[in-house]
Design an enzyme around this catalytic site. Structure first.
Site, PDB file in Angstrom:
ATOM      1  CB  SER A 149      -0.902   0.018   1.234  1.00  0.00           C
ATOM      2  OG  SER A 149      -1.517   1.286   1.352  1.00  0.00           O
ATOM      3  CE1 TYR A 162      -4.139  -2.000   5.442  1.00  0.00           C
ATOM      4  CE2 TYR A 162      -3.127   0.126   4.952  1.00  0.00           C
ATOM      5  CZ  TYR A 162      -3.756  -1.038   4.525  1.00  0.00           C
ATOM      6  OH  TYR A 162      -3.982  -1.220   3.193  1.00  0.00           O
TER       7      TYR A 162
END
Ligand SMILES: Cc1cc2nc3c(=O)[nH]c(=O)nc-3n(C[C@H](O)[C@H](O)[C@H](O)COP(=O)(O)OP(=O)(O)OC[C@H]3O[C@@H](n4cnc5c(N)ncnc54)[C@H](O)[C@@H]3O)c2cc1C
Lengths: 258, 460
Positions: A149, A162
């Site tokens: 990501s 995350y």
């Protein structure tokens, strides 16, 4: 075997419920894939996506896979490869698409839930990714698509476990690709920006928001090019570099403006 | 790369001549027959396949994760048995080496494919054809016997009389019945090392087909090089017809002489990946219009394998490699042939090199490619998934017309097509399973096309 014109036949998706994982799989089925193994913690939730893939022309099997249970991964992945061979053949492309997202001020999160996110998003990728790499090395070819990501380029406090896990995933994927040199297997790291999906539906959108389908078409183009890293959309390469190198006060300002 | 101590081999990334679909396998180089047998015993669960000189375009001589037995050490070339017109050679001997050995005494191999860098094992496994197929048939027709090492037990000498099913399953069997250790082949007499070649230019596909029919009536060898790079070229071609030159036609040229210094006219191969379609069209426009001697004396190898003069020309296609699409259509399917040629001129990739030829009757081998009729081979730059989808549609038309795709060239076909194109596949599978009951013999081609009964079994 992915054929001479770049058309794979068999796909394994770890995190078979993921919107991005499924969008990539649909794109591969639309191109050529005829066998799909969907793996997820709750196979009941795979019924709908499996039916959709079947009506797109693929034979689909679902298997249980819990990203947090790293001790099971070697066996679960071996089983997945076995099922794939019975279905349509060796796994040409494995997509590591599972993940949890937690958006909260980090100091208000419980340590345990932060740890779970890290377990699933990072440790789970390490163990299942390694298991897939070993299976593919044993068949002498294959491609592993790892969903990283943009968030991994610079950890934001509001998305910390995350983002930190994705930073780890990114490093792991890069190193794994290097380790696989000479085995016929390669790893492609995908770094999407903000993707509108079920995982993010309760979150505020961001600039350059994209869709799972758009990520999927970028991934397919990356596969055709033999890319090591795919940014989606392409402009994220620039955004990634900026957030990575931005001095902390400026990064803080940028976050504050949203 | 790291040695693999378990099998004494080294891991290598292998592709076919088309340089597509790489896979990594443990490559072993057994120097003797005993070592071949031992290699089978050491093979792991991903099985074993033999590799010759790697001239198959696709994945026939690859075995990802398994063992690839390089058979090129078995190069013995025995003496010529004059009265029987035969020679016994090792399975790894190349056609080039054999020709060098036999031509000086006035003999030649009766079937020469488009490259001489092919082993005897590879020639049998693909049942290769030459430009004389309409007269002499394919390679298998000239094999008297071969020695085969099956996965288990002793090697066997196979003739049509001793085991017809195994003889025919091995002919065209893509290496999946065992390792051809040696073979006894029939040779043909030649008076010179030369061919008398007639060349003729044609304006379009129909004229090309007519010219080939006429050439075949009076000549032992014939072939047409086609221009399919643009629809406007309409299948114009250069048709060549040839025969071995008699001694009287080449006075003063001894069989012992190495071929005179002669620059072969190399067919149109261009670096498509560099110049793309406009370049190919320009190049072809020049090549297909160049001045053409209507008759010439040419060394046998220059006529049979003109591309060999270019060496590793497959590298011209860049890192993505090339796909050769070769299919055969039964006689009477000229309309289908025209339609497919028309479609190819609009293909999503530029067809660079195209060769058309007529086949004589096929033989009895269930997986042998040639059938009486036409065969067209077209090279495309690989890598574009749209090309795959396009070729799938051609597969359907070829199969519907009773034709087939050549497995030695394939790197992309879907398994569903195999039983349609090779309707005797089940008969072949039966023999294959008899010789390899535990499914040791396999290859990337086998796994992709589900040729052997064991290829879909998992795990083996
Ligand atoms: C430029 C060019 C032109 C060509 N022209 C023609 C042509 O005109 N006609 C034609 O028919 N073909 C043609 N071919 C294809 C070629 O003749 C075949 O693919 C042939 O099988 C290649 O032999 P090889 O020794 O390179 O074998 P490889 O490519 O290494 O292997 C091909 C097959 O043979 C098997 N094999 C190899 N050795 C053995 C052995 N000892 N025992 C058992 N199996 C074995 C392999 O397992 C594999 O299935 C051409 C190829 C090229 C590159």
């Amino acid at each position: 075997m992915t054929d001479a014109t770049g058309r794979p036949r068999t796909v394994l998706v770890l995190g078979g419920g993921s919107d991005i994982g499924l969008a990539i799989t649909h794109a591969l089925v639309a191109r050529s894939a005829r066998g799909v193994i969907l793996a997820a913690r709750d196979t009941g939730r795979l019924d709908v996506p499996a039916t959709a893939l079947r009506s797109a022309g693929a034979a689909v099997e679902t298997i249980e896979f819990d990203a947090e249970l790293v001790d099971t991964h070697e066996q679960v992945v071996a089983h997945a490869f076995e099922r794939a061979r019975a279905l349509t053949g060796d796994v040409d492309i494995a997509i590591l698409a599972f993940g949890l997202i937690d958006e909260a001020p980090i100091l208000e999160e419980t340590p345990a839930s932060a740890g779970h996110v890290a377990m699933v998003n990072f440790a789970g990728v390490v163990s299942s990714g390694l298991a897939v790499a070993q299976q593919m090395a044993a068949q002498g070819y294959g491609t592993i698509v790892v969903l990283s990501s943009l968030a991994g380029q610079r950890a934001r406090p509001s998305l910390l476990p995350y983002a930190a896990a994705k930073a780890g995933v990114d490093a792991f994927a890069d190193g794994l690709d290097e380790a696989l040199l000479g085995t016929g297997v390669r790893v492609m790291t995908v770094r999407p920006g903000w993707v509108r999906s079920r995982m993010t539906e309760h979150r505020r959108s961001a600039p350059f928001a994209t869709s799972p389908e758009r990520v999927a078409s970028d991934v397919l183009r990356g596969l055709d090019r033999g890319a090591r890293v795919v940014w989606s959309p392409g402009v994220m390469r620039l955004v990634g570099a900026i957030v990575h190198y931005l001095p902390r006060p400026l990064f803080r300002l940028l976050l504050g403006s949203r | 790369m790291a040695d693999d101590p378990t099998s004494n081999g080294t891991r290598h990334r292998l592709t076919g001549w088309g340089r597509t679909t790489p896979s990594v396998a443990t490559v072993v180089h057994p120097p003797t027959r005993e070592d071949v047998r031992a290699a089978f015993e050491a093979a792991g669960t991903r099985g074993l396949i033999t590799r010759g000189l790697g001239r198959a375009y696709g994945d026939a001589a690859q075995n990802g994760g398994g063992t690839v037995l390089d058979g090129t050490a078995l190069t013995a070339i025995g003496p010529i048995d004059g009265p029987h017109a035969t020679i016994t050679v090792g399975g790894g001997a190349s056609l080039e080496a054999i020709q060098r050995a036999v031509l000086r005494t006035g003999w030649s191999l009766p079937v020469l494919p488009g490259t001489r860098h092919v082993t005897i094992g590879g020639a049998i496994a693909s049942d290769v054809h030459g430009k004389n197929h309409h007269v002499d048939g394919s390679f298998g027709a000239h094999v008297e016997s071969f020695t085969l090492q099956p996965p288990a037990g002793d090697h066997v000498v196979v003739t049509r009389a001793s085991d017809a099913a195994l003889f025919e399953a091995t002919t065209g069997g893509m290496g999946l019945t065992g390792v051809v250790l040696a073979a006894t082949l029939r040779l043909m007499k030649v008076e010179t090392r030369l061919m008398r070649v007639h060349s003729e230019r044609t304006a379009d596909l129909d004229a090309t087909m007519r010219a080939l029919v006429e050439a075949d009536a009076t000549h032992r060898y014939s072939v047409a090089w086609l221009d399919l790079a643009s629809p406007r070229a309409r299948g114009r071609s250069v048709v060549t017809a040839a025969d071995h030159a008699r001694a009287a036609e080449a006075p003063g040229v001894s069989l012992l002489d190495e071929p005179p210094s002669w620059r072969p006219t190399v067919p149109p191969v261009v670096p498509v990946n560099l110049v793309r379609s406009a370049g190919v069209q320009l190049f072809n426009a020049g090549w297909f219009r160049r001045p053409l001697p209507s008759e010439a004396l040419v060394p046998i190898e220059s006529y049979a394998a003109p591309l060999d003069a270019l060496g590793a020309w497959n590298r011209l296609y860049g890192s993505r490699g090339l796909v050769q699409y070769q299919f055969a259509l039964p006689a009477g399917e000229e309309t289908t042939l025209r339609a497919i040629v028309e479609a190819i001129t609009h293909a999503p990739a530029v067809p660079a090199l195209a060769v058309l030829k007529r086949f004589g009757p096929g033989n009895g081998a269930p997986l042998s490619f040639p059938i009486e009729g036409w065969t067209l081979a077209v090279d495309f730059p690989a890598g574009d998934p749209a090309l795959g989808a396009f070729l799938d549609t051609l597969d359907e038309r070829v199969a519907a017309a009773g034709g087939r795709v050549y497995l030695a060239k394939d790197a992309r076909m879907r398994p569903e097509m195999v039983p349609l194109m090779y309707p005797r596949i089940d008969e072949w599978r039966e023999t294959q399973a008899r010789i390899d009951p535990t499914g040791v013999l396999t290859s990337d081609l086998d796994r992709r096309l589900h040729l052997t009964a064991g290829s879909t079994r998992s795990p083996r």
